[in-house]
Design a protein around this motif. Structure first.
Motif, PDB file in Angstrom:
ATOM      1  N   PRO A  46       0.666  -1.165   0.002  1.00  0.00           N
ATOM      2  CA  PRO A  46       0.032   0.086  -0.002  1.00  0.00           C
ATOM      3  C   PRO A  46       0.949   1.225  -0.022  1.00  0.00           C
ATOM      4  CG  PRO A  46      -0.634  -1.425   1.758  1.00  0.00           C
ATOM      5  CD  PRO A  46       0.704  -1.998   1.369  1.00  0.00           C
ATOM      6  N   TYR A  69       1.079   5.623  -0.188  1.00  0.00           N
ATOM      7  CA  TYR A  69       0.541   7.115  -0.324  1.00  0.00           C
ATOM      8  C   TYR A  69       1.701   7.828  -0.127  1.00  0.00           C
ATOM      9  CZ  TYR A  69      -2.583  11.113  -0.034  1.00  0.00           C
ATOM     10  OH  TYR A  69      -3.146  12.096  -0.179  1.00  0.00           O
ATOM     11  N   GLU A  90       4.649   7.676  -1.859  1.00  0.00           N
ATOM     12  CA  GLU A  90       6.015   7.192  -1.579  1.00  0.00           C
ATOM     13  C   GLU A  90       6.986   7.209  -2.958  1.00  0.00           C
ATOM     14  OE1 GLU A  90       6.879   6.193   1.014  1.00  0.00           O
ATOM     15  OE2 GLU A  90       4.988   5.506   2.236  1.00  0.00           O
ATOM     16  N   VAL A 139      -0.653  -0.738  -4.222  1.00  0.00           N
ATOM     17  CA  VAL A 139      -2.109  -0.198  -4.099  1.00  0.00           C
ATOM     18  C   VAL A 139      -2.007   1.378  -3.899  1.00  0.00           C
ATOM     19  CG1 VAL A 139      -4.343  -0.467  -3.369  1.00  0.00           C
ATOM     20  CG2 VAL A 139      -2.548  -2.408  -3.531  1.00  0.00           C
ATOM     21  N   ASP A 193      -3.536   4.954  -3.496  1.00  0.00           N
ATOM     22  CA  ASP A 193      -4.635   5.892  -3.361  1.00  0.00           C
ATOM     23  C   ASP A 193      -4.525   7.281  -3.728  1.00  0.00           C
ATOM     24  OD1 ASP A 193      -5.568   4.050  -2.015  1.00  0.00           O
ATOM     25  OD2 ASP A 193      -5.668   4.735   0.105  1.00  0.00           O
ATOM     26  N   ARG A 229      -9.351   6.420   0.784  1.00  0.00           N
ATOM     27  CA  ARG A 229      -7.889   6.388   1.799  1.00  0.00           C
ATOM     28  C   ARG A 229      -8.041   5.231   2.614  1.00  0.00           C
ATOM     29  NH1 ARG A 229      -4.291  10.397   2.761  1.00  0.00           N
ATOM     30  NH2 ARG A 229      -3.142   8.794   3.903  1.00  0.00           N
ATOM     31  N   GLY A 230      -6.729   4.603   2.865  1.00  0.00           N
ATOM     32  CA  GLY A 230      -7.123   3.702   3.958  1.00  0.00           C
ATOM     33  C   GLY A 230      -6.076   2.482   3.480  1.00  0.00           C
ATOM     34  N   LEU A 231      -5.125   2.544   4.721  1.00  0.00           N
ATOM     35  CA  LEU A 231      -4.133   1.213   4.527  1.00  0.00           C
ATOM     36  C   LEU A 231      -4.684  -0.028   4.569  1.00  0.00           C
ATOM     37  CD1 LEU A 231      -1.380   0.508   4.551  1.00  0.00           C
ATOM     38  CD2 LEU A 231      -1.046   1.215   6.869  1.00  0.00           C
ATOM     39  N   ALA A 278       5.881   0.160   2.194  1.00  0.00           N
ATOM     40  CA  ALA A 278       6.591   0.511   0.814  1.00  0.00           C
ATOM     41  C   ALA A 278       7.758   1.432   1.073  1.00  0.00           C
ATOM     42  CB  ALA A 278       5.899   1.014  -0.201  1.00  0.00           C
ATOM     43  N   ASP A 279       7.963   1.902   2.297  1.00  0.00           N
ATOM     44  CA  ASP A 279       8.856   2.931   2.772  1.00  0.00           C
ATOM     45  C   ASP A 279      10.293   2.458   3.361  1.00  0.00           C
ATOM     46  OD1 ASP A 279       8.327   1.873   5.100  1.00  0.00           O
ATOM     47  OD2 ASP A 279       7.497   3.766   6.070  1.00  0.00           O
ATOM     48  N   GLN A 313      10.829   0.144   5.532  1.00  0.00           N
ATOM     49  CA  GLN A 313      10.894  -0.226   7.222  1.00  0.00           C
ATOM     50  C   GLN A 313      10.961  -1.661   7.399  1.00  0.00           C
ATOM     51  OE1 GLN A 313       8.035   2.869   8.785  1.00  0.00           O
ATOM     52  NE2 GLN A 313       9.627   3.147  10.002  1.00  0.00           N
ATOM     53  N   TRP A 340      15.067   2.467  13.818  1.00  0.00           N
ATOM     54  CA  TRP A 340      13.818   3.384  13.746  1.00  0.00           C
ATOM     55  C   TRP A 340      13.856   4.686  14.309  1.00  0.00           C
ATOM     56  CZ3 TRP A 340       8.570   2.004  16.071  1.00  0.00           C
ATOM     57  CH2 TRP A 340       7.438   2.652  15.256  1.00  0.00           C
ATOM     58  N   ARG A 398       7.586   6.232  19.725  1.00  0.00           N
ATOM     59  CA  ARG A 398       6.728   5.361  18.812  1.00  0.00           C
ATOM     60  C   ARG A 398       6.670   3.851  19.315  1.00  0.00           C
ATOM     61  NH1 ARG A 398       5.091   6.828  13.642  1.00  0.00           N
ATOM     62  NH2 ARG A 398       4.075   4.861  13.246  1.00  0.00           N
ATOM     63  N   ARG A 419      12.268   4.835   7.631  1.00  0.00           N
ATOM     64  CA  ARG A 419      11.761   5.074   6.389  1.00  0.00           C
ATOM     65  C   ARG A 419      12.653   5.416   5.440  1.00  0.00           C
ATOM     66  NH1 ARG A 419       7.679   7.190   4.051  1.00  0.00           N
ATOM     67  NH2 ARG A 419       6.075   6.310   5.156  1.00  0.00           N
ATOM     68  N   SER A 442       6.040  10.249   7.411  1.00  0.00           N
ATOM     69  CA  SER A 442       5.014   9.183   7.756  1.00  0.00           C
ATOM     70  C   SER A 442       3.611   9.775   7.533  1.00  0.00           C
ATOM     71  CB  SER A 442       5.523   9.214   9.352  1.00  0.00           C
ATOM     72  OG  SER A 442       4.229   8.463   9.912  1.00  0.00           O
ATOM     73  N   LYS A 443       2.756   8.985   7.406  1.00  0.00           N
ATOM     74  CA  LYS A 443       1.422   9.299   7.303  1.00  0.00           C
ATOM     75  C   LYS A 443       0.349   8.882   8.600  1.00  0.00           C
ATOM     76  CE  LYS A 443       3.146   8.883   3.430  1.00  0.00           C
ATOM     77  NZ  LYS A 443       4.264   8.331   3.204  1.00  0.00           N
TER      78      LYS A 443
HETATM   79  N1  LIG Z   1      -2.814   2.785  -0.052  1.00  0.00           N
HETATM   80  C1  LIG Z   1      -2.645   3.425   0.957  1.00  0.00           C
HETATM   81  N2  LIG Z   1      -1.601   3.450   1.656  1.00  0.00           N
HETATM   82  C2  LIG Z   1      -1.113   4.022   2.504  1.00  0.00           C
HETATM   83  C3  LIG Z   1      -2.079   4.792   3.437  1.00  0.00           C
HETATM   84  N3  LIG Z   1      -1.482   5.315   4.549  1.00  0.00           N
HETATM   85  C4  LIG Z   1      -0.341   4.645   4.523  1.00  0.00           C
HETATM   86  N4  LIG Z   1       0.047   4.110   3.440  1.00  0.00           N
HETATM   87  C5  LIG Z   1       1.203   3.214   3.272  1.00  0.00           C
HETATM   88  O1  LIG Z   1       1.416   2.343   4.382  1.00  0.00           O
HETATM   89  C6  LIG Z   1       2.746   2.175   4.748  1.00  0.00           C
HETATM   90  C7  LIG Z   1       2.912   2.467   6.152  1.00  0.00           C
HETATM   91  O2  LIG Z   1       2.697   3.723   6.396  1.00  0.00           O
HETATM   92  P1  LIG Z   1       3.448   4.612   6.944  1.00  0.00           P
HETATM   93  O3  LIG Z   1       3.436   6.340   6.933  1.00  0.00           O
HETATM   94  O4  LIG Z   1       5.113   4.371   6.713  1.00  0.00           O
HETATM   95  O5  LIG Z   1       3.328   4.353   8.678  1.00  0.00           O
HETATM   96  P2  LIG Z   1       4.433   3.917   9.795  1.00  0.00           P
HETATM   97  O6  LIG Z   1       5.191   2.917   9.117  1.00  0.00           O
HETATM   98  O7  LIG Z   1       3.442   3.576  10.867  1.00  0.00           O
HETATM   99  O8  LIG Z   1       4.955   5.371  10.101  1.00  0.00           O
HETATM  100  P3  LIG Z   1       6.611   5.644  10.028  1.00  0.00           P
HETATM  101  O9  LIG Z   1       7.620   4.979  10.975  1.00  0.00           O
HETATM  102  O10 LIG Z   1       6.920   7.137  10.099  1.00  0.00           O
HETATM  103  O11 LIG Z   1       7.193   5.197   8.462  1.00  0.00           O
HETATM  104  C8  LIG Z   1       3.623   2.924   3.818  1.00  0.00           C
HETATM  105  O12 LIG Z   1       3.902   2.186   2.381  1.00  0.00           O
HETATM  106  C9  LIG Z   1       2.472   4.133   3.304  1.00  0.00           C
HETATM  107  O13 LIG Z   1       2.556   4.656   1.883  1.00  0.00           O
HETATM  108  C10 LIG Z   1      -3.363   5.051   2.744  1.00  0.00           C
HETATM  109  O14 LIG Z   1      -4.226   5.880   3.230  1.00  0.00           O
HETATM  110  N5  LIG Z   1      -3.589   4.290   1.641  1.00  0.00           N
END
Ligand SMILES: Nc1nc2c(ncn2[C@@H]2O[C@H](COP(=O)(O)OP(=O)(O)OP(=O)(O)O)[C@@H](O)[C@H]2O)c(=O)[nH]1
Ligand SMILES: [Mg+2]
Length: 374
Positions: free
Chosen positions: A9, A11, A13, A38, A40, A69-71, A92-93, A95, A130, A135, A207, A212-213
């Motif tokens: 997923p 957003y 990236e 995938v 958004d 939207r939505g993981l 996809a970042d 991590q 990290w 977190r 990342r 981060s989203k």
């Molecule tokens: N399709 C989609 N992907 C999302 C959405 N929100 C986050 N992602 C993806 O989900 C993955 C995890 O989101 P991150 O923002 O990395 O969240 P995190 O890993 O908890 O936070 P960081 O430690 O800061 O990276 C990443 O690949 C984002 O691009 C969304 O609303 N839709």
């Protein structure tokens, strides 16, 4: 024959896509795999970047979702969009280390395990790289809460890096909540058959690029997800959110009424002594509009965060439609209470039923006409 689909997923990236593909290619050499991004409809052009790579590498696929939207739901849709017998989900970042994928695949295909997942908190795992001790702490707390509520006993049920047979997923995909929830936890808490879960220690990295989203909404989404698993089948999550916002609106209207009366009457304002009926009615109308606008903004941010209206014109149009919906809801509310009272119900009961019916009306109408597509 295709062995594995990796769902990513995304957003915003764009800068991570090419590197991610390179790392997958290195980690999965000798296997027949595909990767599905995938996306958004990210404003930074993530989907275009993935399509660019896909032109020359057909193992790379793209699902671009518009207006959503939505993981969790992205992961579900990705997993349902492949013919591969085994599916994995990962960030996809960068991590999540793709080097774990072959071991995870071996575990799932051996038949000894139904799910393989990478844990940030297993023996041998680390979260040092990290660089976010805050977190780490928050995740630990969320994990404990999640274990308590769902009964899923893993060291890291919030992990977003896992693999399972596609059939296991598809059999229950329609029952997954897919809202603001860590998808692995959703699957484990939903599927009836006990799943045998193999844990792999993960060195959780920082990342690679971008932002981060999840920081901003992660706590809220987590609580919504827990609620959904807990009571969501009795009172649907979105309606519960809508109702909570509505209840807050009552408080806002009271506060605004007090404030407006104060402003209108100045020195002469004495709490509990409304001046003329006219002043009261004017003040209360203003207060009601303020409360309604408050409800609109909160519903747009939280209840319908996945369909959020953005930009001046769409927001104003949404507000106007919401105002119309609410005035009809008010008629339903007051009208049904009046009817019930006439039928001999106790005042209090009539009012409560009126409020519930009005809210259901508001919810049904606004989910269609304000935040829906029709
Ligand atoms: N399709 C989609 N992907 C999302 C959405 N929100 C986050 N992602 C993806 O989900 C993955 C995890 O989101 P991150 O923002 O990395 O969240 P995190 O890993 O908890 O936070 P960081 O430690 O800061 O990276 C990443 O690949 C984002 O691009 C969304 O609303 N839709
Ligand atoms: Mg991340």
């Amino acid at each position: 024959m295709l062995q594995l689909a990796v769902i990513l997923p995304t957003y915003n990236e764009r800068k991570n896509i090419a590197l991610m593909v390179e790392r997958l290619d290195a980690a999965l050499s000798g296997l027949a795999w595909e990767a599905i991004f995938v996306d958004d409809n990210s404003p930074d052009g993530t989907a275009d970047e993935a399509r660019r790579i896909s032109l020359t590498d057909p193992r790379i696929r793209v699902i671009e979702r518009i207006g959503r939207r939505g993981l969790a739901s992205a992961a579900i849709e990705g997993m349902c969009a492949t013919a591969a017998p085994v599916v994995a989900v990962m960030d996809a970042d960068g991590q999540h280390d793709p080097a774990l994928l072959p071991q995870m695949l071996a575990a799932v295909t051996s038949g000894d395990w139904d799910v393989a997942y990478a844990s940030r908190f297993a023996e041998g795992a680390s979260t040092e790289a990290w660089g976010r001790p805050d977190r780490v702490k928050a995740s630990g707390l969320a994990n404990r809460l999640a274990r308590r509520v769902t009964g899923v006993q893993l060291s890291d049920p919030m992990s977003g890096f896992f693999m399972l047979r596609a059939g296991t997923l598809r059999a229950d995909a329609h029952r997954l909540s897919g809202v603001g929830f860590k998808i692995l936890l959703d699957i484990l808490a939903t599927v009836d058959a006990p799943l045998r879960v193999k844990e792999f220690p993960l060195n959780f990295a920082a990342r690679m690029e971008g932002e981060s989203k999840l920081d901003r909404t992660v706590v809220f989404e987590f609580l919504v997800g827990l609620y959904d698993k807990w009571l969501g089948r009795i009172i649907p999550t979105r309606f519960a959110l809508f109702g909570t916002v509505g209840a807050m609106g009552v408080g806002v209207q009271m506060g605004a009424l007090w404030l407006v009366l104060h402003l209108l009457l100045g020195e002469r304002f004495v709490y509990g002594h409304w001046s003329s009926n006219v002043t009261f009615n004017v003040a209360n109308t203003i207060a009601a509009v303020i409360a309604m606008s408050f409800n609109f903004v909160l519903n747009n941010e939280l209840t319908y965060s996945d369909k959020r209206l953005r930009g001046f014109v769409p927001v104003m149009r949404g507000w106007a439609k919401f105002a119309m919906t609410c005035s009809l809801g008010l008629l339903t509310n007051v009208g049904s209470a009046a009817a019930l009272k006439a039928m001999g119900f106790h005042d209090f009961v009539a009012v409560i039923i009126g409020i519930v019916l009005g809210s259901v009306w508001n919810f049904a109408l606004s989910s269609k006409f304000v935040w829906g597509k029709y």
